[in-house]
Design a protein around this motif. Structure first.
Motif, mmCIF file in Angstrom:
data_model
loop_
_atom_site.group_PDB
_atom_site.id
_atom_site.type_symbol
_atom_site.label_atom_id
_atom_site.label_comp_id
_atom_site.label_asym_id
_atom_site.label_seq_id
_atom_site.Cartn_x
_atom_site.Cartn_y
_atom_site.Cartn_z
ATOM 1 N N TYR A 1 0.834 -1.204 0.000
ATOM 2 C CA TYR A 1 0.000 0.000 0.000
ATOM 3 C C TYR A 1 0.869 1.255 0.000
ATOM 4 C CZ TYR A 1 -2.064 3.984 2.356
ATOM 5 O OH TYR A 1 -2.407 5.270 2.703
ATOM 6 N N LEU A 2 1.878 1.294 0.857
ATOM 7 C CA LEU A 2 2.741 2.478 0.940
ATOM 8 C C LEU A 2 3.461 2.719 -0.383
ATOM 9 C CD1 LEU A 2 4.130 1.896 4.545
ATOM 10 C CD2 LEU A 2 2.627 3.769 3.828
ATOM 11 N N LYS A 3 3.938 1.657 -1.021
ATOM 12 C CA LYS A 3 4.573 1.800 -2.324
ATOM 13 C C LYS A 3 3.604 2.395 -3.340
ATOM 14 C CE LYS A 3 7.656 -2.214 -1.783
ATOM 15 N NZ LYS A 3 7.914 -3.614 -2.242
ATOM 16 N N SER A 4 2.333 1.981 -3.256
ATOM 17 C CA SER A 4 1.346 2.475 -4.220
ATOM 18 C C SER A 4 1.096 3.971 -4.068
ATOM 19 C CB SER A 4 0.017 1.711 -4.056
ATOM 20 O OG SER A 4 -0.701 2.162 -2.932
ATOM 21 N N THR A 5 1.413 4.521 -2.910
ATOM 22 C CA THR A 5 1.236 5.953 -2.672
ATOM 23 C C THR A 5 2.524 6.737 -2.899
ATOM 24 O OG1 THR A 5 1.756 5.808 -0.299
ATOM 25 C CG2 THR A 5 -0.547 5.457 -0.961
ATOM 26 N N LYS B 1 9.667 1.629 4.561
ATOM 27 C CA LYS B 1 10.248 1.774 5.893
ATOM 28 C C LYS B 1 9.902 3.132 6.495
ATOM 29 C CE LYS B 1 14.121 -1.462 5.541
ATOM 30 N NZ LYS B 1 15.607 -1.636 5.648
ATOM 31 N N GLU B 2 9.994 4.181 5.680
ATOM 32 C CA GLU B 2 9.676 5.518 6.185
ATOM 33 C C GLU B 2 8.182 5.657 6.481
ATOM 34 O OE1 GLU B 2 11.130 8.324 3.383
ATOM 35 O OE2 GLU B 2 13.247 7.817 3.692
ATOM 36 N N GLY B 3 7.345 5.100 5.603
ATOM 37 C CA GLY B 3 5.903 5.153 5.826
ATOM 38 C C GLY B 3 5.495 4.380 7.069
ATOM 39 N N THR B 4 6.132 3.223 7.262
ATOM 40 C CA THR B 4 5.863 2.430 8.464
ATOM 41 C C THR B 4 6.257 3.194 9.721
ATOM 42 O OG1 THR B 4 6.044 0.286 7.360
ATOM 43 C CG2 THR B 4 6.519 0.335 9.714
ATOM 44 N N LEU C 1 -8.017 0.695 18.600
ATOM 45 C CA LEU C 1 -8.995 0.955 17.539
ATOM 46 C C LEU C 1 -8.317 1.507 16.295
ATOM 47 C CD1 LEU C 1 -11.881 2.481 19.684
ATOM 48 C CD2 LEU C 1 -11.936 0.302 18.451
ATOM 49 N N ALA C 2 -7.248 2.288 16.478
ATOM 50 C CA ALA C 2 -6.529 2.821 15.320
ATOM 51 C C ALA C 2 -5.901 1.699 14.500
ATOM 52 C CB ALA C 2 -5.456 3.803 15.779
ATOM 53 N N VAL C 3 -5.275 0.752 15.164
ATOM 54 C CA VAL C 3 -4.680 -0.375 14.434
ATOM 55 C C VAL C 3 -5.756 -1.177 13.717
ATOM 56 C CG1 VAL C 3 -3.387 -2.524 14.667
ATOM 57 C CG2 VAL C 3 -2.666 -0.515 15.933
ATOM 58 N N THR C 4 -6.894 -1.396 14.392
ATOM 59 C CA THR C 4 -7.997 -2.108 13.752
ATOM 60 C C THR C 4 -8.493 -1.356 12.525
ATOM 61 O OG1 THR C 4 -8.662 -2.979 15.912
ATOM 62 C CG2 THR C 4 -10.273 -3.137 14.145
ATOM 63 N N GLY C 5 -8.551 -0.030 12.621
ATOM 64 C CA GLY C 5 -8.958 0.775 11.476
ATOM 65 C C GLY C 5 -7.988 0.691 10.319
ATOM 66 N N ILE C 6 -6.700 0.541 10.607
ATOM 67 C CA ILE C 6 -5.700 0.378 9.543
ATOM 68 C C ILE C 6 -5.820 -0.996 8.889
ATOM 69 C CG2 ILE C 6 -3.210 0.194 9.099
ATOM 70 C CD1 ILE C 6 -2.826 2.268 11.370
ATOM 71 N N VAL C 7 -6.147 -1.988 9.691
ATOM 72 C CA VAL C 7 -6.251 -3.358 9.192
ATOM 73 C C VAL C 7 -7.343 -3.500 8.124
ATOM 74 C CG1 VAL C 7 -7.100 -5.650 9.870
ATOM 75 C CG2 VAL C 7 -5.233 -4.591 11.130
ATOM 76 N N LEU C 8 -8.524 -2.951 8.381
ATOM 77 C CA LEU C 8 -9.673 -3.222 7.511
ATOM 78 C C LEU C 8 -9.421 -2.910 6.038
ATOM 79 C CD1 LEU C 8 -12.591 -4.127 7.148
ATOM 80 C CD2 LEU C 8 -13.317 -1.809 7.712
ATOM 81 N N PRO C 9 -8.901 -1.719 5.660
ATOM 82 C CA PRO C 9 -8.720 -1.432 4.230
ATOM 83 C C PRO C 9 -7.669 -2.311 3.560
ATOM 84 C CG PRO C 9 -8.609 0.588 5.547
ATOM 85 C CD PRO C 9 -8.561 -0.547 6.493
ATOM 86 N N LEU C 10 -6.814 -2.959 4.340
ATOM 87 C CA LEU C 10 -5.793 -3.818 3.739
ATOM 88 C C LEU C 10 -6.382 -5.116 3.203
ATOM 89 C CD1 LEU C 10 -2.823 -3.311 6.244
ATOM 90 C CD2 LEU C 10 -3.182 -2.215 4.015
ATOM 91 N N TYR C 11 -7.631 -5.410 3.537
ATOM 92 C CA TYR C 11 -8.279 -6.609 3.014
ATOM 93 C C TYR C 11 -8.612 -6.488 1.531
ATOM 94 C CZ TYR C 11 -9.033 -9.087 7.457
ATOM 95 O OH TYR C 11 -8.860 -9.778 8.627
ATOM 96 N N SER C 12 -8.653 -5.262 1.003
ATOM 97 C CA SER C 12 -9.032 -5.074 -0.396
ATOM 98 C C SER C 12 -8.283 -3.883 -0.969
ATOM 99 C CB SER C 12 -10.540 -4.846 -0.510
ATOM 100 O OG SER C 12 -10.895 -4.437 -1.810
ATOM 101 N N GLU C 13 -7.617 -4.065 -2.102
ATOM 102 C CA GLU C 13 -6.861 -2.986 -2.732
ATOM 103 C C GLU C 13 -7.769 -1.805 -3.078
ATOM 104 O OE1 GLU C 13 -3.560 -2.467 -6.329
ATOM 105 O OE2 GLU C 13 -4.777 -4.288 -6.194
ATOM 106 N N GLN C 14 -9.038 -2.079 -3.369
ATOM 107 C CA GLN C 14 -9.964 -1.006 -3.717
ATOM 108 C C GLN C 14 -10.209 -0.063 -2.544
ATOM 109 O OE1 GLN C 14 -10.482 -4.283 -4.762
ATOM 110 N NE2 GLN C 14 -9.655 -3.606 -6.741
ATOM 111 N N SER C 15 -9.890 -0.507 -1.337
ATOM 112 C CA SER C 15 -10.116 0.313 -0.152
ATOM 113 C C SER C 15 -8.874 1.086 0.286
ATOM 114 C CB SER C 15 -10.600 -0.573 1.010
ATOM 115 O OG SER C 15 -11.847 -1.142 0.712
ATOM 116 N N TRP C 16 -7.779 0.941 -0.428
ATOM 117 C CA TRP C 16 -6.549 1.643 -0.035
ATOM 118 C C TRP C 16 -6.734 3.173 0.006
ATOM 119 C CZ3 TRP C 16 -1.983 -1.259 -2.886
ATOM 120 C CH2 TRP C 16 -1.842 -2.528 -2.319
ATOM 121 N N PRO C 17 -7.456 3.790 -0.938
ATOM 122 C CA PRO C 17 -7.645 5.244 -0.831
ATOM 123 C C PRO C 17 -8.345 5.665 0.465
ATOM 124 C CG PRO C 17 -8.178 4.500 -3.046
ATOM 125 C CD PRO C 17 -7.998 3.273 -2.221
#
Length: 516
Positions: free
Chosen positions: A287-291, A296-299, A326-342
């Motif tokens: 995801y970070l590469k796509s942006t 490493k810096e994004g992480t 809750l923040a980590v959980t919120g980050i997790v959800l969009p990683l399930y689908s590339e369409q949700s990366w934005p």
């Protein structure tokens, strides 16, 4: 616990259509070997011992009703209840009801093949709720198969377990899932124990009879009652482990089985946590590469953000606060689908600007929390199933020794998944049954195993391990070089046509085929 202690292995497409999104499990005996092992009776022996009141029951198919997860489906969907033993060691004893849903085949060229059973993962996902929304994705299969799914025991309409109230769930959101001191550690483990006690109170004697092996046996009874000589099955995510356990128990009854987004059957509790740490960090890097960011810096930026939120939760427009968990959980959800990366990009930017609303909304979606404050029960069912299956239960002290390794694997997700190995089944009321599930299926027909190289929840390495453990001439691996959780219906014509040819025509691809 307020969150899914391990990130759920559910079909990504069904998850996002349902507006929400891990562990895996199997079943067995207390000697560390699944009761699907060598000493288990063969499928024919098991079937011959079942009373006619089970095998000859007639399903009363009728109009489906609305459920807690959604409105009643329209069209040609029908629902019924299957009677199955509470305890499979006592098949003539007390029974429970399993909620089923189906839509008959639409009549494609070549005629009806039979029923195609679906399990969408979790464990704990409701097949009755998910199947209608998944039908468009499998419309080509619907032409020749009756689409059939069900709520496994302990889930939804099948004696579904609810372990705590909505009020208690929201209160537990303040518990830190990565304890920083002795007080937070005590609170974390107490919350875990309280959850287990709530499950015991809610489930009663069912708590000892919701294993993956129990559900695999339910599947074979389902096959008989539906009138199918063989079981045709599409298992996604945790459903792949269920499919592997079924193939081991009933190799002669295996028809055409597809296992997509594969759980590694060789991994124990710690191994699954490592796998998910690698998988979600890999997806985050992609995801970070796509942006245009250096991973490493994004992480590092995300880790710094999470540390600030841990010290001082962010306000949200709802009046609630975004905690680190809750923040980590919120980050997790969009990683399930590339369409949700934005969506993730927007939520992270808002959080950096001091507004936790978007990440909190994502976390609420994952945790099945609606705007009125009501929560779904997938996490409850997930936990009662996986904690019955899981024999390995690390202590807090053992977990602390693992944390440096988990942080190296994933600076963002590692600590959460590391602590989860101690908290998930802490002080659980019933013993776990096995270390790793037995899925070897000598003599079974070929099983198609599909892995996605960018899968966060069930990393693609598990597909090869599942194919190998199923056995020579049984496990056939298909790889997709893609992103998101699962491969079929995710945009690859190569994957979809290969799976369709296998299920519709019995055409088995070459083992190791790659779709890019």
């Amino acid at each position: 616990m307020a969150r899914y202690g391990r990130w759920t292995a559910l079909a990504a497409a069904a998850v996002f259509m349902a507006g929400c999104s891990g562990g895996s499990s199997g079943g067995g005996s207390d000697d560390g070997k699944d009761d699907a092992g060598a000493s288990a009776p063969s499928s024919s022996d098991t079937s011959s011992k079942l009373p006619a009141s089970l095998t000859s029951q007639k399903l009363d198919w009728g109009r489906c009703k609305a459920t807690a997860e959604g409105p009643a489906p329209g069209g040609d969907w029908q629902c019924a209840t299957l009677k199955t033993p509470l305890d499979w060691k006592k098949p003539s004893g007390e029974t429970i009801g399993l909620a089923l849903i189906r839509s008959k085949s639409t009549g494609g060229q070549g005629g009806r093949i039979g029923s195609l059973l679906f399990n969408f993962g979790g464990p704990g996902g409701s097949g009755v709720s998910m199947m209608p929304s998944y039908a468009d994705i499998v419309s080509s299969l619907h032409e020749r198969y009756d689409l059939v799914s069900w709520d496994p025991r302990g889930v939804g309409g099948s004696e579904g377990v609810r372990c705590r109230t909505d009020k208690d769930i929201q209160a537990a959101e303040s518990v830190d899932a990565t304890p920083d001191d002795a007080a937070e550690e005590t609170a974390y483990l107490k919350d875990a124990a309280d959850f287990g006690a709530g499950c015991e109170k809610a489930a009663g004697k069912l708590l000892s009879h919701v294993s993956t092996t129990d559900t695999a046996r339910d599947m074979d009874l389902m096959r008989q009652v539906l009138g199918d000589k063989q079981t045709h099955y599409f298992g996604i995510s945790y459903g792949t482990e269920l499919g592997g356990v079924y193939a081991h128990l009933f190799p002669k009854n295996v028809g055409r089985l597809v296992l997509d987004a594969v759980v590694d059957p060789s991994a124990d509790a710690e191994g699954h946590a490592r796998n998910q740490a690698r998988g979600f960090q890999r997806a985050l890097d992609n995801y970070l590469k796509s942006t245009g960011q250096n991973p490493k810096e994004g992480t590092r930026k995300i880790v710094d953000l999470l540390k600030r939120i841990d010290a001082k939760p962010l306000p949200a427009s709802s009046g609630r606060e975004l905690t680190q968990t809750l923040a980590v959980t919120g980050i997790v959800l969009p990683l399930y689908s590339e369409q949700s990366w934005p969506t993730l990009t927007s939520a992270l930017k808002a959080a950096e600007d001091g507004d936790g609303s978007e990440l909190l909304a994502l976390a609420d979606g994952y945790n099945e929390r609606d705007p009125s404050g009501r929560y779904g029960t997938t996490t409850h069912s997930q936990r009662v199933i996986s904690c019955l299956d899981q024999k390995q239960r690390p202590t807090a002290e053992e977990t602390k020794k693992l944390l440096p390794e988990f942080r190296r694997i994933s600076p963002v997700f590692g600590e959460f998944l590391g602590w989860d190995t101690a908290g998930w089944c802490h002080d659980w009321p019933v013993p776990g049954q096995f270390d790793t599930p037995e899925v070897s299926a000598p003599g079974a027909e070929p099983v198609l195993v599909v892995g996605n190289t960018g899968d966060p929840a069930t990393p693609y390495e598990g597909a090869r391990k599942m194919a190998d453990e199923l056995g020579d001439d049984v496990g056939v691996e298909l790889t997709w070089k893609g992103e998101g959780h699962g491969a079929y219906g995710s945009g690859s014509d190569c994957v979809d046509s290969t799976v369709d040819a296998y299920l519709l025509k019995g055409k088995v691809p070459e083992d190791g085929k790659v779709c890019s």
